[in-house]
Design a protein around this motif. Sequence first.
Motif, mmCIF file in Angstrom:
data_model
loop_
_atom_site.group_PDB
_atom_site.id
_atom_site.type_symbol
_atom_site.label_atom_id
_atom_site.label_comp_id
_atom_site.label_asym_id
_atom_site.label_seq_id
_atom_site.Cartn_x
_atom_site.Cartn_y
_atom_site.Cartn_z
ATOM 1 N N LYS A 140 -5.674 11.726 4.960
ATOM 2 C CA LYS A 140 -6.445 12.498 5.942
ATOM 3 C C LYS A 140 -7.290 13.542 5.235
ATOM 4 N N PRO A 141 -8.393 13.972 5.863
ATOM 5 C CA PRO A 141 -9.188 15.060 5.305
ATOM 6 C C PRO A 141 -8.405 16.363 5.326
ATOM 7 N N LYS A 142 -8.724 17.246 4.406
ATOM 8 C CA LYS A 142 -8.114 18.569 4.369
ATOM 9 C C LYS A 142 -9.201 19.609 4.121
ATOM 10 N N PHE A 143 -9.199 20.661 4.935
ATOM 11 C CA PHE A 143 -10.187 21.728 4.799
ATOM 12 C C PHE A 143 -9.443 23.029 4.507
ATOM 13 N N PHE A 144 -9.479 23.450 3.247
ATOM 14 C CA PHE A 144 -8.817 24.685 2.839
ATOM 15 C C PHE A 144 -9.695 25.888 3.195
ATOM 16 N N HIS A 145 -9.080 26.934 3.720
ATOM 17 C CA HIS A 145 -9.836 28.149 4.034
ATOM 18 C C HIS A 145 -8.911 29.353 3.963
ATOM 19 N N ASN A 146 -9.497 30.538 3.991
ATOM 20 C CA ASN A 146 -8.700 31.764 3.933
ATOM 21 C C ASN A 146 -8.774 32.581 5.214
ATOM 22 N N PHE A 147 -9.099 31.930 6.336
ATOM 23 C CA PHE A 147 -8.985 32.591 7.636
ATOM 24 C C PHE A 147 -7.495 32.692 7.990
ATOM 25 N N THR A 148 -7.109 33.781 8.617
ATOM 26 C CA THR A 148 -5.694 34.010 8.893
ATOM 27 C C THR A 148 -5.284 33.645 10.310
ATOM 28 N N GLY A 149 -6.219 33.371 11.201
ATOM 29 C CA GLY A 149 -5.859 33.104 12.588
ATOM 30 C C GLY A 149 -5.395 31.688 12.853
ATOM 31 N N ASP A 150 -5.671 30.775 11.937
ATOM 32 C CA ASP A 150 -5.320 29.366 12.114
ATOM 33 C C ASP A 150 -3.835 29.166 11.828
ATOM 34 N N PRO A 151 -3.097 28.490 12.723
ATOM 35 C CA PRO A 151 -1.675 28.231 12.462
ATOM 36 C C PRO A 151 -1.432 27.481 11.160
ATOM 37 N N GLY A 152 -2.387 26.662 10.748
ATOM 38 C CA GLY A 152 -2.255 25.917 9.494
ATOM 39 C C GLY A 152 -2.907 26.640 8.339
ATOM 40 N N THR A 153 -2.734 27.927 8.262
ATOM 41 C CA THR A 153 -3.439 28.748 7.281
ATOM 42 C C THR A 153 -3.103 28.350 5.842
ATOM 43 N N ASP A 154 -4.063 28.515 4.959
ATOM 44 C CA ASP A 154 -3.915 28.138 3.553
ATOM 45 C C ASP A 154 -3.964 29.346 2.628
#
Length: 292
Positions: A140-154
Amino acid sequence: MYRILSLDGGGIRGAFTARVLERLEERVPGFLGTIDLFAGTSSGGLIALGLAMGLGPAALVKFFEEHAPRIFSDPWREYPKWGGTLARSRFDDARRHESLSAIFGERILHDLPRPVLVTSFDLDDSSDIGRKPGKPVSWKPKFFHNFTGDPGTDVSERVVDVAMRTSAAPTYFPTFQGYIDGGVVANDPSVAALAQALDPRTGGQQIRDVWLLSVGTGRNPRRITGERRDWGLVGWARHLVDLMIEGSMDTARYQCDRLLWERFMRIDTWLGQPVGLGDAEVIPAFSAGGPA
């Protein structure tokens, strides 16, 4: 006004992107300081992470000049073709990891002062232990980010690991931690960045407020002639990676152009000759600011 800077993947051609950004910053001082979200894929992902960390484009141009020829050196060139690039990836990834570690150190995404989104592709090499019942096993695609509001935070991901994952182009480099280059799904990450900005859990922007600048790595003058090619795996194999990585870019341009209208701009140019992802010899031309 919410400004997104999206950077394509392109291997060695990231040197061209870095030089374009350097010229923009020279013409419009402080331009990069107005960006609200950096997004990138592969070499564009490395640049996006560097910009989010606070590096200037001149430092990124220098990185490509100093490190790219070593990263894209062929350790298998002394072996026969069948025992070299046909049997394993064209380049080893140890030099790439060493170079990226020198830049990013032990930082995690949370340490980056600017928002960033980087694409990759998860091959799902995890075991079934702990997997939720009924959850399919699938890449599956994966989109890494540093936003903190997403439950799947990275935010706890190491920056160097994200950089390695986004730039592990198939056939060019080995997989890294079960990931390959984000170019197989979004070589131009513009639409992914736009979606992230509009997500109420993270960006929460209104589309009317979003302005997006997309920067390419130069368009290759390549084509496949003939109305009908009855090729099998061998015939298509030498084209497939470039088709996957380069073929999706105009799709993202089309979508952003229809969604954002005059608030979208794409910077790209035709190269004078085809330039492969690993053709390090073109670095001097790109650093000088002109296509090969």
